[in-house]
Design a protein around this motif. Sequence first.
Motif, PDB file in Angstrom:
ATOM      1  N   ASN A 105       0.857  -1.187   0.000  1.00  0.00           N
ATOM      2  CA  ASN A 105       0.000   0.000   0.000  1.00  0.00           C
ATOM      3  C   ASN A 105       0.895   1.240   0.000  1.00  0.00           C
ATOM      4  O   ASN A 105       2.091   1.149  -0.264  1.00  0.00           O
ATOM      5  N   VAL A 106       0.329   2.378   0.300  1.00  0.00           N
ATOM      6  CA  VAL A 106       1.150   3.591   0.361  1.00  0.00           C
ATOM      7  C   VAL A 106       1.047   4.273   1.722  1.00  0.00           C
ATOM      8  O   VAL A 106       1.365   5.445   1.848  1.00  0.00           O
ATOM      9  N   HIS A 107       0.590   3.537   2.719  1.00  0.00           N
ATOM     10  CA  HIS A 107       0.461   4.145   4.043  1.00  0.00           C
ATOM     11  C   HIS A 107       1.214   3.337   5.089  1.00  0.00           C
ATOM     12  O   HIS A 107       1.558   2.177   4.869  1.00  0.00           O
ATOM     13  N   SER A 139      -7.068  11.418  11.787  1.00  0.00           N
ATOM     14  CA  SER A 139      -7.293  11.959  13.127  1.00  0.00           C
ATOM     15  C   SER A 139      -6.298  11.368  14.127  1.00  0.00           C
ATOM     16  O   SER A 139      -5.941  12.021  15.110  1.00  0.00           O
ATOM     17  N   LEU A 140      -5.846  10.148  13.876  1.00  0.00           N
ATOM     18  CA  LEU A 140      -4.776   9.594  14.718  1.00  0.00           C
ATOM     19  C   LEU A 140      -3.541  10.481  14.591  1.00  0.00           C
ATOM     20  O   LEU A 140      -2.899  10.837  15.598  1.00  0.00           O
ATOM     21  N   TYR A 159       4.812   6.727  12.167  1.00  0.00           N
ATOM     22  CA  TYR A 159       4.232   5.439  11.784  1.00  0.00           C
ATOM     23  C   TYR A 159       2.730   5.533  11.519  1.00  0.00           C
ATOM     24  O   TYR A 159       2.102   4.554  11.157  1.00  0.00           O
ATOM     25  N   ALA A 160       2.156   6.718  11.770  1.00  0.00           N
ATOM     26  CA  ALA A 160       0.731   6.898  11.465  1.00  0.00           C
ATOM     27  C   ALA A 160       0.534   7.297  10.013  1.00  0.00           C
ATOM     28  O   ALA A 160      -0.405   6.857   9.350  1.00  0.00           O
ATOM     29  N   HIS A 161       1.408   8.157   9.510  1.00  0.00           N
ATOM     30  CA  HIS A 161       1.260   8.647   8.130  1.00  0.00           C
ATOM     31  C   HIS A 161       2.602   9.189   7.667  1.00  0.00           C
ATOM     32  O   HIS A 161       3.354   9.745   8.468  1.00  0.00           O
TER      33      HIS A 161
END
Lengths: 286, 518
Positions: free
Chosen positions: B60-62, B148-149, B186-188
């Motif tokens: 994926n890309v996230h 939102s995280l 690590y969230a985005h």
Amino acid sequence: VALASSAGIWSAPRNPAAVVPTVPPAADSGLIDPARLKEEYHHDFRDNRYDHRWLLIEPSGPPSRLVKPDPRGLRIAIPAKVGGLGVGVFTRFGIHGDCEITTTFEVLTAEKPTTGVGVGPELYVRTVDGWSNYVSMYRWLTRDGDKPILGFASARKAEGKPYLDNRKNTMTAKAGRFRIVRVGPVVHYFVAEGTSDTFRELQQVEFVTKDFDRVRFMCQVNDAPSALDVLLKDLTIRAEGLPGWTGSVPQPKRFPWWIVVAAVSCVVALGVGLWWTAARKAQGVE
Amino acid sequence: MIRPRFATAAWDRGLLAVVIIAVAMRLPYLTERSLWYDEASSWQTAIFSFPEMLRSVRLNVHMPLYYILLKGWMAVWGESVAALRGFSVVFGVLTVIGMDRFARELYRVSASGDDRESGGRGFGLVVAGLVAVSPFQVFGSIEARMYSLGTALVALSSWLLLRVLRQHGRGRLWWAYGATCIGLVYAHHYGLFSVAAQFLFLAFYLVWLFGLGARAEARALLTNSAAVGAVIAAVYLPGFALLRTQVGRVQQDYWIQELRWRSFWGTFSEFLVPTHGFDFLVAGWVVAAVAAVSCVVVAIRGRRGDGLVLASALVPMLLSAAISTVQPIWVARYFRFAHLFLLTAVALAVWKVTRPSSVPRSVLVVLLFAALFVANVLLWKYLDIPNGGGMRQAVATILKERRHDETIVTFDHHQYFTAKYYVGNKAPIRLLPPEGLFWGWHLIRPPDLITTAQLRAGLRRGVWVIDREPVPAWRPELTGAVPGRAYEFHYYMSLHRELYVQRFALPDLPPAQERSGP
């Protein structure tokens, strides 16, 4: 940190070599006045060159890993028992008007299939009307025949009815060139076997003058569990127009170091300014 | 002693009121809004087994943190739409609280503020209130996505950074700050830009301290920040490897357009009315102008806190724009972390220019909130949820009308996962992947697929087709099938504005031996 890492991140996976073609495109067919073929796309896949800018791999999931740049050309190696329709590349741009599409390939391995319609490379050009409107050429091993077949097909829809023209010949040479030429509504199929530069016309059929929206070179296994290993050596497209294509030769983008230099200069200038302001403040100047 | 306690209670009631408003802004249509592709992909990723989930993330890309947390959340609260989106709502509310804390701390170290505790509380409530009602932030916290995280983590890390600087580097605070930074990266991927902005700010602050001659403080700060930075970098190494893997895919087949002026202005229009389609482009010019003027006002004779706000707002944009010159990565919704600080910059500017008098300040604050409320009204009117049932409504219709042996098929993977979510185990649903499918293989598994032969077999009993095109009867897979009942559904997402459902079946032919001759 981000700037430095981004320089590495974005430049490292790029293939810096995809620039000047070492092999010139094949001579034109002579069916069309070369002056009318105003735009030309040519890419030589030899020497590990792949064109990220104008080609996409299909499908792009895990099977896309079966496509690898190779010194001999773009290697599409489908192991046995993978199945699926196949793996290939297609252009991100279309074709307008009269055109001439030539590709050079070599079949390294092709296992005779036990199921499906055939296994081998295919040059496929689709019109803007979608998947059912196309012209194609292919060299397939079939489960029934002893010799590889050389097929040339066209399909279109006219007045709501589908028309399919699919003719077959044989092609024993493992390497060769396919050429599809469209002049007005007529499509001509040519083949040059082995390393020959001499094209032989196979057939001409009535087609349509609608724009093509992609050119695809596909290694097809058509759900057969057969292995197929093919090299795509070059692809040349000459046409009156190539909608969506904006470059004469795909130039790899270089990381814009001037941005890094400008950013670092700004940061340094800001730092020096801060230091100077703080120092003056500490001395009680302000 | 009694008065301050009452005052504190009153201000805490103020924060409680802001939190209630934040929740209220995030609840409308929470479950009525049909999931869309990205949200369904979050669900699909989180229901994979853990190793499978990591494999999917790699393709994926996230980054993986959101999916891991969502998996845990789903284990407790289930897979309902309310549960999926509720997870984001929780972080959205935490973002509001975090921004209140950050703004209070900021007030002490900003040229717009002062040392008054009450002033800081008021400023904190205004910033938190802006985050609570900003449609861009609201929309980020009502989707089952990771934004939102990320906003909660960036608010928390910024607050901790200011606390750490004020308290001259207490060890535990530094490590708490480092932990939130690790969570953020690590969230985005854009979390990396926010962390880079914070460390750039730290570097400038160090220069400032050395310039002032506060060498002991500067050395302590340098030691602590270098240690925390090194740990963050070390822990990020696997994430960096993941990023490099994903970059290849982005180059190969991702969909982000090159950065143009339209997408630049469009990003600012999304900051006001996030339609995903730059539908209020003119508003983008206004928002960009307000943001630019606010940043200039804040920068003039700014203090430590102002520097952090400006860095956090602008550096992610500058880095994204710079990288986009090579590989487009500029996407409006990825700027949710930076947007928090643009809102803060606007509030700081209002405070700064209205310092002598509270009346114009109140007027400007009211105007800001009014603009955001109007933007909310525009957004919900634009989305038109009651008339945009999308996949939820489409699947409900199919399930109501289909015979028990009929299959549901879609040719579009964008529709497949949302349909799969809503169908659940009530019916068989499959994807016939189109040739040239360029995205989605990280989610698609063999049981999701149907072959043409299987589809043809299914057509004997009846197949419900979901597609983005009105009548896909021209498709070779459907040759000979008779189109039946057809429905059209509106989606609220600009990616899928229309959805078409139609039943197809092969005609009931008599057995071959009974057919009349040609």
